[in-house]
Design a protein around this motif. Structure first.
Motif, PDB file in Angstrom:
ATOM      1  N   GLU A  13       0.836  -1.199   0.000  1.00 13.92           N
ATOM      2  CA  GLU A  13       0.000   0.000   0.000  1.00 13.92           C
ATOM      3  C   GLU A  13       0.871   1.251   0.000  1.00 13.92           C
ATOM      4  OE1 GLU A  13      -3.323   2.038   2.910  1.00 13.92           O
ATOM      5  OE2 GLU A  13      -3.067  -0.130   2.954  1.00 13.92           O
ATOM      6  N   LEU A  14       2.012   1.176   0.709  1.00 15.53           N
ATOM      7  CA  LEU A  14       2.922   2.316   0.795  1.00 15.53           C
ATOM      8  C   LEU A  14       3.653   2.588  -0.513  1.00 15.53           C
ATOM      9  CD1 LEU A  14       4.827   1.991   4.182  1.00 15.53           C
ATOM     10  CD2 LEU A  14       3.471   3.925   3.399  1.00 15.53           C
ATOM     11  N   SER A  15       4.079   1.544  -1.185  1.00 12.57           N
ATOM     12  CA  SER A  15       4.954   1.720  -2.351  1.00 12.57           C
ATOM     13  C   SER A  15       4.220   1.659  -3.686  1.00 12.57           C
ATOM     14  CB  SER A  15       6.066   0.667  -2.337  1.00 12.57           C
ATOM     15  OG  SER A  15       5.533  -0.638  -2.516  1.00 12.57           O
ATOM     16  N   ARG A  16       2.947   1.281  -3.665  1.00 15.63           N
ATOM     17  CA  ARG A  16       2.211   1.101  -4.928  1.00 15.63           C
ATOM     18  C   ARG A  16       2.248   2.347  -5.821  1.00 15.63           C
ATOM     19  NH1 ARG A  16      -1.539  -1.594  -3.121  1.00 15.63           N
ATOM     20  NH2 ARG A  16      -0.712  -3.575  -3.846  1.00 15.63           N
ATOM     21  N   ILE A  28       8.471   9.506  -9.030  1.00 19.30           N
ATOM     22  CA  ILE A  28       7.796  10.318  -8.017  1.00 19.30           C
ATOM     23  C   ILE A  28       8.420  10.018  -6.668  1.00 19.30           C
ATOM     24  CG2 ILE A  28       5.632  10.544  -9.300  1.00 19.30           C
ATOM     25  CD1 ILE A  28       4.426   8.396  -7.462  1.00 19.30           C
ATOM     26  N   VAL A  29       8.349  11.011  -5.785  1.00 17.60           N
ATOM     27  CA  VAL A  29       8.952  10.888  -4.458  1.00 17.60           C
ATOM     28  C   VAL A  29       7.891  11.223  -3.418  1.00 17.60           C
ATOM     29  CG1 VAL A  29      10.689  11.866  -2.897  1.00 17.60           C
ATOM     30  CG2 VAL A  29      11.280  11.402  -5.283  1.00 17.60           C
ATOM     31  N   GLN A  30       7.885  10.418  -2.373  1.00 16.64           N
ATOM     32  CA  GLN A  30       6.969  10.625  -1.263  1.00 16.64           C
ATOM     33  C   GLN A  30       7.422  11.838  -0.455  1.00 16.64           C
ATOM     34  OE1 GLN A  30       7.232   7.687   1.902  1.00 16.64           O
ATOM     35  NE2 GLN A  30       5.081   7.184   1.606  1.00 16.64           N
ATOM     36  N   HIS A  31       6.470  12.714  -0.107  1.00 16.29           N
ATOM     37  CA  HIS A  31       6.743  13.862   0.756  1.00 16.29           C
ATOM     38  C   HIS A  31       5.791  13.817   1.935  1.00 16.29           C
ATOM     39  CE1 HIS A  31       9.212  16.717  -1.836  1.00 16.29           C
ATOM     40  NE2 HIS A  31       8.992  15.689  -2.630  1.00 16.29           N
ATOM     41  N   CYS A  32       6.247  14.283   3.056  1.00 20.11           N
ATOM     42  CA  CYS A  32       5.385  14.405   4.224  1.00 20.11           C
ATOM     43  C   CYS A  32       4.317  15.457   3.921  1.00 20.11           C
ATOM     44  CB  CYS A  32       6.215  14.821   5.441  1.00 20.11           C
ATOM     45  SG  CYS A  32       5.213  15.139   6.908  1.00 20.11           S
ATOM     46  N   PRO A  38      10.923  15.319   1.926  1.00 18.73           N
ATOM     47  CA  PRO A  38      10.867  14.177   1.003  1.00 18.73           C
ATOM     48  C   PRO A  38      11.515  12.947   1.626  1.00 18.73           C
ATOM     49  CG  PRO A  38      12.653  15.631   0.385  1.00 18.73           C
ATOM     50  CD  PRO A  38      11.959  16.281   1.558  1.00 18.73           C
ATOM     51  N   ARG A  39      11.054  11.779   1.183  1.00 17.13           N
ATOM     52  CA  ARG A  39      11.699  10.542   1.635  1.00 17.13           C
ATOM     53  C   ARG A  39      11.600   9.496   0.541  1.00 17.13           C
ATOM     54  NH1 ARG A  39       6.977  10.987   5.251  1.00 17.13           N
ATOM     55  NH2 ARG A  39       5.625   9.167   5.058  1.00 17.13           N
ATOM     56  N   HIS A  40      12.658   8.716   0.462  1.00 16.24           N
ATOM     57  CA  HIS A  40      12.747   7.649  -0.522  1.00 16.24           C
ATOM     58  C   HIS A  40      13.690   6.608   0.057  1.00 16.24           C
ATOM     59  CE1 HIS A  40      12.696   5.726  -4.438  1.00 16.24           C
ATOM     60  NE2 HIS A  40      13.997   5.570  -4.336  1.00 16.24           N
ATOM     61  N   TYR A  41      13.339   5.385   0.085  1.00 14.28           N
ATOM     62  CA  TYR A  41      12.184   4.652  -0.361  1.00 14.28           C
ATOM     63  C   TYR A  41      10.930   5.037   0.435  1.00 14.28           C
ATOM     64  CZ  TYR A  41      13.529   2.281   3.895  1.00 14.28           C
ATOM     65  OH  TYR A  41      13.859   2.029   5.199  1.00 14.28           O
ATOM     66  N   PRO A  42       9.759   4.656  -0.066  1.00 15.45           N
ATOM     67  CA  PRO A  42       8.531   5.001   0.648  1.00 15.45           C
ATOM     68  C   PRO A  42       8.494   4.401   2.053  1.00 15.45           C
ATOM     69  CG  PRO A  42       8.045   4.256  -1.576  1.00 15.45           C
ATOM     70  CD  PRO A  42       9.507   3.990  -1.332  1.00 15.45           C
ATOM     71  N   VAL A  55       2.100  12.984   0.443  1.00 12.37           N
ATOM     72  CA  VAL A  55       1.755  13.400  -0.902  1.00 12.37           C
ATOM     73  C   VAL A  55       2.901  12.933  -1.792  1.00 12.37           C
ATOM     74  CG1 VAL A  55       0.317  15.375  -0.272  1.00 12.37           C
ATOM     75  CG2 VAL A  55       2.777  15.682  -0.564  1.00 12.37           C
ATOM     76  N   TRP A  56       2.585  12.630  -3.027  1.00 12.41           N
ATOM     77  CA  TRP A  56       3.603  12.198  -3.986  1.00 12.41           C
ATOM     78  C   TRP A  56       3.875  13.334  -4.941  1.00 12.41           C
ATOM     79  CZ3 TRP A  56       6.111   7.593  -3.684  1.00 12.41           C
ATOM     80  CH2 TRP A  56       5.579   6.643  -2.796  1.00 12.41           C
ATOM     81  N   LYS A  57       5.146  13.620  -5.164  1.00  9.71           N
ATOM     82  CA  LYS A  57       5.510  14.715  -6.060  1.00  9.71           C
ATOM     83  C   LYS A  57       6.462  14.198  -7.137  1.00  9.71           C
ATOM     84  CE  LYS A  57       4.967  18.341  -2.608  1.00  9.71           C
ATOM     85  NZ  LYS A  57       5.580  19.541  -1.971  1.00  9.71           N
ATOM     86  N   PRO A  58       6.320  14.720  -8.346  1.00 10.43           N
ATOM     87  CA  PRO A  58       7.236  14.294  -9.405  1.00 10.43           C
ATOM     88  C   PRO A  58       8.661  14.750  -9.123  1.00 10.43           C
ATOM     89  CG  PRO A  58       5.757  16.026 -10.184  1.00 10.43           C
ATOM     90  CD  PRO A  58       5.334  15.692  -8.791  1.00 10.43           C
ATOM     91  N   ALA A  59       9.615  13.946  -9.538  1.00  9.72           N
ATOM     92  CA  ALA A  59      11.033  14.288  -9.436  1.00  9.72           C
ATOM     93  C   ALA A  59      11.630  14.183 -10.838  1.00  9.72           C
ATOM     94  CB  ALA A  59      11.748  13.356  -8.468  1.00  9.72           C
ATOM     95  N   SER A  60      12.574  15.047 -11.116  1.00 10.25           N
ATOM     96  CA  SER A  60      13.139  15.085 -12.468  1.00 10.25           C
ATOM     97  C   SER A  60      14.061  13.903 -12.752  1.00 10.25           C
ATOM     98  CB  SER A  60      13.926  16.383 -12.665  1.00 10.25           C
ATOM     99  OG  SER A  60      15.111  16.345 -11.881  1.00 10.25           O
ATOM    100  N   GLY A  61      14.624  13.329 -11.696  1.00  8.22           N
ATOM    101  CA  GLY A  61      15.615  12.269 -11.886  1.00  8.22           C
ATOM    102  C   GLY A  61      17.029  12.816 -12.002  1.00  8.22           C
TER     103      GLY A  61
END
Ligand SMILES: [Zn+2]
Length: 133
Positions: A13-16, A28-32, A38-42, A55-61
């Motif tokens: 459920e967390l990483s889906r 995308i990266v998980q944010h509080c 931000p945090r990664h891995y979820p 919330v999930w936010k796009p990351a450029s890579g």
């Protein structure tokens, strides 16, 4: 001898959300949801404020090489045909560190890179490539 398949991600459920975006080639990266860290891995909880909403936010890579290693030993037989291969950890501009594959000449610490998902495999694989500053 039968070579087993590579182990595939088992989204929770967390990483889906991460894996669904990755399958579309998006990072995308998980944010509080409370403090925006931000945090990664979820993960379930924010390590700054312990909130459990995200919330999930796009990351450029885009980012810079933190470290790298060359794998010469397969810890799973499905990866033996890939040897040797290089793995990099990258400090993403998004504020987190990510692990990915590397191809080409030896990376250097601090080198600017761009990540993208390879979608040819059964599961998306994050590949980092050098870019010029
Ligand atoms: Zn927080």
């Amino acid at each position: 001898m039968t070579i087993p398949n590579k182990p595939l991600p088992q989204p929770t459920e967390l990483s889906r959300p991460y894996w669904e975006a990755a399958a579309e080639g998006r990072l995308i990266v998980q944010h509080c949801a409370v403090c925006d860290k931000p945090r990664h891995y979820p993960r379930l909880l924010c390590d700054a404020c312990y909130a459990d909403t995200v919330v999930w936010k796009p990351a450029s890579g885009a980012g810079r090489v933190h470290s790298w290693t060359v794998a010469h030993h397969a810890f799973h037989p499905a990866f033996a045909a890939d040897l040797p291969y290089t793995l990099v950890t990258v400090d993403l501009d998004a504020g987190v560190r990510a692990l990915g594959l590397w191809r080409g000449v030896t990376p250097t610490i601090g080198q600017s890179v761009q990540g993208r998902f390879l979608l040819e495999a059964e599961a998306p694989e994050l590949l980092f490539e050098p870019i010029t500053d």
